[in-house]
Scaffold this active site. Structure first.
Site, PDB file in Angstrom:
ATOM      1  N   SER A   1      -1.545 -28.828  30.764  1.00  0.00           N
ATOM      2  CA  SER A   1      -3.011 -28.904  30.667  1.00  0.00           C
ATOM      3  C   SER A   1      -3.560 -30.246  31.136  1.00  0.00           C
ATOM      4  O   SER A   1      -2.954 -31.302  30.922  1.00  0.00           O
ATOM      5  CB  SER A   1      -3.388 -28.700  29.192  1.00  0.00           C
ATOM      6  OG  SER A   1      -4.707 -29.103  28.974  1.00  0.00           O
TER       7      SER A   1
ATOM      8  N   TYR B   1      -3.007 -31.606  20.306  1.00  0.00           N
ATOM      9  CA  TYR B   1      -2.751 -30.571  21.326  1.00  0.00           C
ATOM     10  C   TYR B   1      -2.227 -31.213  22.603  1.00  0.00           C
ATOM     11  O   TYR B   1      -1.208 -30.790  23.164  1.00  0.00           O
ATOM     12  CB  TYR B   1      -4.045 -29.797  21.611  1.00  0.00           C
ATOM     13  CG  TYR B   1      -3.986 -28.925  22.850  1.00  0.00           C
ATOM     14  CD1 TYR B   1      -3.371 -27.672  22.814  1.00  0.00           C
ATOM     15  CD2 TYR B   1      -4.550 -29.336  24.061  1.00  0.00           C
ATOM     16  CE1 TYR B   1      -3.323 -26.870  23.959  1.00  0.00           C
ATOM     17  CE2 TYR B   1      -4.504 -28.540  25.201  1.00  0.00           C
ATOM     18  CZ  TYR B   1      -3.889 -27.308  25.146  1.00  0.00           C
ATOM     19  OH  TYR B   1      -3.837 -26.521  26.275  1.00  0.00           O
TER      20      TYR B   1
ATOM     21  N   GLU C   1      -5.720 -31.696  29.676  1.00  0.00           N
ATOM     22  CA  GLU C   1      -5.946 -32.503  28.464  1.00  0.00           C
ATOM     23  C   GLU C   1      -4.929 -33.638  28.371  1.00  0.00           C
ATOM     24  O   GLU C   1      -5.172 -34.639  27.694  1.00  0.00           O
ATOM     25  CB  GLU C   1      -5.867 -31.625  27.211  1.00  0.00           C
ATOM     26  CG  GLU C   1      -7.032 -30.670  27.034  1.00  0.00           C
ATOM     27  CD  GLU C   1      -8.352 -31.362  26.683  1.00  0.00           C
ATOM     28  OE1 GLU C   1      -8.321 -32.323  25.893  1.00  0.00           O
ATOM     29  OE2 GLU C   1      -9.385 -30.957  27.234  1.00  0.00           O
TER      30      GLU C   1
HETATM   31  P1  NDP Z   1      -5.242 -18.325  24.539  1.00  0.00           P
HETATM   32  O1  NDP Z   1      -5.558 -19.147  23.350  1.00  0.00           O
HETATM   33  O2  NDP Z   1      -6.219 -17.281  24.997  1.00  0.00           O
HETATM   34  O3  NDP Z   1      -3.843 -17.589  24.298  1.00  0.00           O
HETATM   35  C1  NDP Z   1      -2.784 -18.215  23.613  1.00  0.00           C
HETATM   36  C2  NDP Z   1      -1.696 -17.170  23.375  1.00  0.00           C
HETATM   37  O4  NDP Z   1      -0.604 -17.772  22.659  1.00  0.00           O
HETATM   38  C3  NDP Z   1      -2.158 -15.969  22.542  1.00  0.00           C
HETATM   39  O5  NDP Z   1      -1.614 -14.797  23.101  1.00  0.00           O
HETATM   40  C4  NDP Z   1      -1.504 -16.262  21.186  1.00  0.00           C
HETATM   41  O6  NDP Z   1      -1.257 -15.111  20.419  1.00  0.00           O
HETATM   42  C5  NDP Z   1      -0.198 -16.871  21.644  1.00  0.00           C
HETATM   43  N1  NDP Z   1       0.537 -17.571  20.587  1.00  0.00           N
HETATM   44  C6  NDP Z   1       0.053 -18.532  19.761  1.00  0.00           C
HETATM   45  N2  NDP Z   1       1.027 -18.930  18.906  1.00  0.00           N
HETATM   46  C7  NDP Z   1       2.136 -18.207  19.200  1.00  0.00           C
HETATM   47  C8  NDP Z   1       3.452 -18.160  18.670  1.00  0.00           C
HETATM   48  N3  NDP Z   1       3.845 -18.934  17.646  1.00  0.00           N
HETATM   49  N4  NDP Z   1       4.352 -17.303  19.223  1.00  0.00           N
HETATM   50  C9  NDP Z   1       3.999 -16.494  20.238  1.00  0.00           C
HETATM   51  N5  NDP Z   1       2.754 -16.467  20.770  1.00  0.00           N
HETATM   52  C10 NDP Z   1       1.842 -17.335  20.265  1.00  0.00           C
HETATM   53  O7  NDP Z   1      -4.935 -19.330  25.753  1.00  0.00           O
HETATM   54  P2  NDP Z   1      -5.233 -19.171  27.324  1.00  0.00           P
HETATM   55  O8  NDP Z   1      -4.801 -17.819  27.761  1.00  0.00           O
HETATM   56  O9  NDP Z   1      -6.600 -19.650  27.607  1.00  0.00           O
HETATM   57  O10 NDP Z   1      -4.249 -20.256  27.924  1.00  0.00           O
HETATM   58  C11 NDP Z   1      -2.898 -19.941  28.262  1.00  0.00           C
HETATM   59  C12 NDP Z   1      -2.058 -21.206  28.184  1.00  0.00           C
HETATM   60  O11 NDP Z   1      -2.535 -22.157  29.103  1.00  0.00           O
HETATM   61  C13 NDP Z   1      -2.054 -21.896  26.827  1.00  0.00           C
HETATM   62  O12 NDP Z   1      -0.776 -22.449  26.631  1.00  0.00           O
HETATM   63  C14 NDP Z   1      -3.090 -22.992  26.985  1.00  0.00           C
HETATM   64  O13 NDP Z   1      -2.841 -24.052  26.095  1.00  0.00           O
HETATM   65  C15 NDP Z   1      -2.842 -23.377  28.428  1.00  0.00           C
HETATM   66  N6  NDP Z   1      -3.985 -23.943  29.120  1.00  0.00           N
HETATM   67  C16 NDP Z   1      -5.174 -23.268  29.140  1.00  0.00           C
HETATM   68  C17 NDP Z   1      -6.245 -23.778  29.801  1.00  0.00           C
HETATM   69  C18 NDP Z   1      -7.549 -23.029  29.865  1.00  0.00           C
HETATM   70  O14 NDP Z   1      -8.523 -23.617  30.302  1.00  0.00           O
HETATM   71  N7  NDP Z   1      -7.591 -21.767  29.477  1.00  0.00           N
HETATM   72  C19 NDP Z   1      -6.154 -25.077  30.527  1.00  0.00           C
HETATM   73  C20 NDP Z   1      -4.840 -25.646  30.522  1.00  0.00           C
HETATM   74  C21 NDP Z   1      -3.809 -25.104  29.833  1.00  0.00           C
HETATM   75  P3  NDP Z   1      -2.345 -14.572  19.326  1.00  0.00           P
HETATM   76  O15 NDP Z   1      -3.249 -13.635  20.084  1.00  0.00           O
HETATM   77  O16 NDP Z   1      -1.476 -13.887  18.335  1.00  0.00           O
HETATM   78  O17 NDP Z   1      -3.069 -15.762  18.784  1.00  0.00           O
HETATM   79  P1  GDP Z   2     -11.010 -28.325  25.846  1.00  0.00           P
HETATM   80  O1  GDP Z   2     -11.330 -29.087  27.075  1.00  0.00           O
HETATM   81  O2  GDP Z   2      -9.691 -27.603  25.913  1.00  0.00           O
HETATM   82  O3  GDP Z   2     -11.134 -29.104  24.594  1.00  0.00           O
HETATM   83  O4  GDP Z   2     -12.096 -27.110  25.835  1.00  0.00           O
HETATM   84  P2  GDP Z   2     -13.337 -26.809  24.890  1.00  0.00           P
HETATM   85  O5  GDP Z   2     -14.110 -25.739  25.568  1.00  0.00           O
HETATM   86  O6  GDP Z   2     -12.894 -26.534  23.492  1.00  0.00           O
HETATM   87  O7  GDP Z   2     -14.159 -28.169  24.877  1.00  0.00           O
HETATM   88  C1  GDP Z   2     -14.674 -28.743  26.060  1.00  0.00           C
HETATM   89  C2  GDP Z   2     -15.606 -29.909  25.697  1.00  0.00           C
HETATM   90  O8  GDP Z   2     -16.783 -29.394  25.089  1.00  0.00           O
HETATM   91  C3  GDP Z   2     -15.000 -30.902  24.696  1.00  0.00           C
HETATM   92  O9  GDP Z   2     -15.278 -32.213  25.126  1.00  0.00           O
HETATM   93  C4  GDP Z   2     -15.764 -30.623  23.414  1.00  0.00           C
HETATM   94  O10 GDP Z   2     -15.931 -31.764  22.564  1.00  0.00           O
HETATM   95  C5  GDP Z   2     -17.108 -30.202  23.983  1.00  0.00           C
HETATM   96  N1  GDP Z   2     -17.922 -29.433  23.025  1.00  0.00           N
HETATM   97  C6  GDP Z   2     -19.196 -29.720  22.646  1.00  0.00           C
HETATM   98  N2  GDP Z   2     -19.607 -28.849  21.724  1.00  0.00           N
HETATM   99  C7  GDP Z   2     -18.583 -27.966  21.516  1.00  0.00           C
HETATM  100  C8  GDP Z   2     -18.438 -26.834  20.665  1.00  0.00           C
HETATM  101  O11 GDP Z   2     -19.317 -26.453  19.914  1.00  0.00           O
HETATM  102  N3  GDP Z   2     -17.241 -26.173  20.743  1.00  0.00           N
HETATM  103  C9  GDP Z   2     -16.236 -26.572  21.587  1.00  0.00           C
HETATM  104  N4  GDP Z   2     -15.099 -25.856  21.634  1.00  0.00           N
HETATM  105  N5  GDP Z   2     -16.342 -27.660  22.377  1.00  0.00           N
HETATM  106  C10 GDP Z   2     -17.504 -28.355  22.348  1.00  0.00           C
END
Ligand code: NDP
Ligand code: GDP
Length: 326
Positions: A126, A150, A128
């Protein structure tokens, strides 16, 4: 020959889009889910692919479980998308975030090393990890400075991915993806929180939207395009790490302004800044340089910021309208 892929995190946003992509390429797709009292397959249903993905129970906390799943499914490629993926929660649950998001990836790598080191591995890293950014824009060469439990957990998983590649010759790639959104994004993330609120305000179900840090800037792309990059990484002759981003950055304020405008509303009439929603430490600016991915993978983003906001707002307006129908 049909290829087989195992996707962890199949119930998440990226899991659903990646499964659809791999199915379209003729893959046999195993989708790993963690057991819960109610299995949430909403996203697979939304994409119409629920019946084409073979579901297997797998928890990233349990190495033996992961080993048996690899033995049973014999994948050519493993995409590790599962994580505790919400930064805000990671401040409240740092230990479980470390266990799942950090050690979870290592458990998968250990399982690959044990069962079949020829399995290709993708790690969902990520932007992040750049945190308090040391350079603008951020590329594969930019030093990391994680600002949340995270991000620290993701950084550990990232370096372990690199280590397993260098130590054991595993074809392991780390995709450093900047924020990517869609109508399937979790409701707790700021983009979807905003577009859902726009739809609810429009239908008279909500009067205000409380947000934290409005000045934070993110490089937001469209998720279906980002999963293409994951697949491309595993098709290269050599494993490597890649930044995936649009190269454009916008503030949360701009996103809100654009989203409310899409529904003919003025964001200033609804958005309330709430200091309680601010994080102990935030990432103020992310903007990625994806030139390596462009050159080596031939990957480039296609959806603009305005198009992304519109796609999300329109989908939420449609969904909320359907809920409001008697
Ligand atoms: P989501 O939060 O939508 O999905 C996370 C998934 O992980 C869910 O299916 C969740 O299952 C599963 N999970 C959580 N804990 C466990 C566990 N202990 N064992 C097995 N499965 C588990 O994330 P995204 O699809 O948005 O992102 C995919 C990946 O990419 C993540 O690793 C995220 O951190 C990373 N990422 C995402 C970004 C984004 O902008 N979307 C940017 C950069 C990285 P359940 O439904 O049961 O909770
Ligand atoms: P992140 O980049 O994975 O932390 O994605 P988020 O969508 O959770 O947050 C993006 C940015 O939006 C971060 O800097 C947060 O602090 C900001 N933010 C401001 N208000 C909110 C809120 O109400 N919810 C979330 N999730 N983020 C917020």
């Amino acid at each position: 020959m049909t290829k087989t892929a195992l996707i962890t995190g199949i119930t998440g946003q990226d899991g659903a889009y990646l499964a659809r992509l791999l199915l379209s390429k003729g893959y046999k797709v195993y989708g790993a889910f963690r057991r819960s009292s109610v299995l949430n397959l909403e996203r697979l249903d939304y994409l119409g692919i629920r019946d084409y993905v073979e579901l297997v129970p797998l928890d990233l906390l349990d190495t033996g479980n992961i080993i048996r799943v690899l033995q049973k499914t014999q994948p050519d490629e493993v995409y590790n998308l599962a994580a505790q993926s919400f930064v805000a929660v990671s401040f409240e649950q740092p230990v479980v975030t470390g266990e799942i998001t950090g050690l979870g990836a290592v458990r998968v790598l250990e399982a690959i090393r044990t069962v079949n080191p020829k399995i290709k591995f993708y790690q969902a890293s990520s932007s992040e990890m750049f945190g308090k950014v040391q350079a603008v824009p951020q590329s594969e060469k930019t030093p990391f400075y994680p600002r949340s439990p995270y991000a620290a957990a993701k950084l550990y998983a990232h370096w372990m991915t690199v280590n397993y590649r260098e130590s054991y010759g595993i074809f392991a790639c780390s995709g450093i993806l900047f924020n990517h959104e869609s109508e399937l994004r979790g409701l707790e993330f700021v983009t979807r929180k905003i577009t859902d609120a726009v739809a609810r305000v429009k239908h008279g179900l909500q009067k205000e939207l409380r947000l934290g840090n409005l000045e934070a800037k993110r490089d937001w792309g469209y998720a279906p395009e980002y999963v293409e990059a994951m697949w491309l990484m595993l098709q290269q002759p050599e494993p490597d790490d890649y930044v995936i981003a649009t190269g454009e950055t916008h503030s949360v304020r701009e996103f809100a302004e654009e989203a409310f405008a899409c529904a003919g509303l003025d964001w200033r009439d609804y958005v309330v800044e709430d200091p309680a929603l601010k994080r102990p430490a935030d990432v103020e600016l992310l903007v990625g340089d994806a030139s390596k991915a462009r050159q080596k993978l031939g990957w480039r983003p296609r959806t603009t910021f305005k198009e992304l906001v519109r796609i999300m707002v329109e989908a939420d307006l449609k969904r909320v309208a359907a809920q409001c129908r008697p």
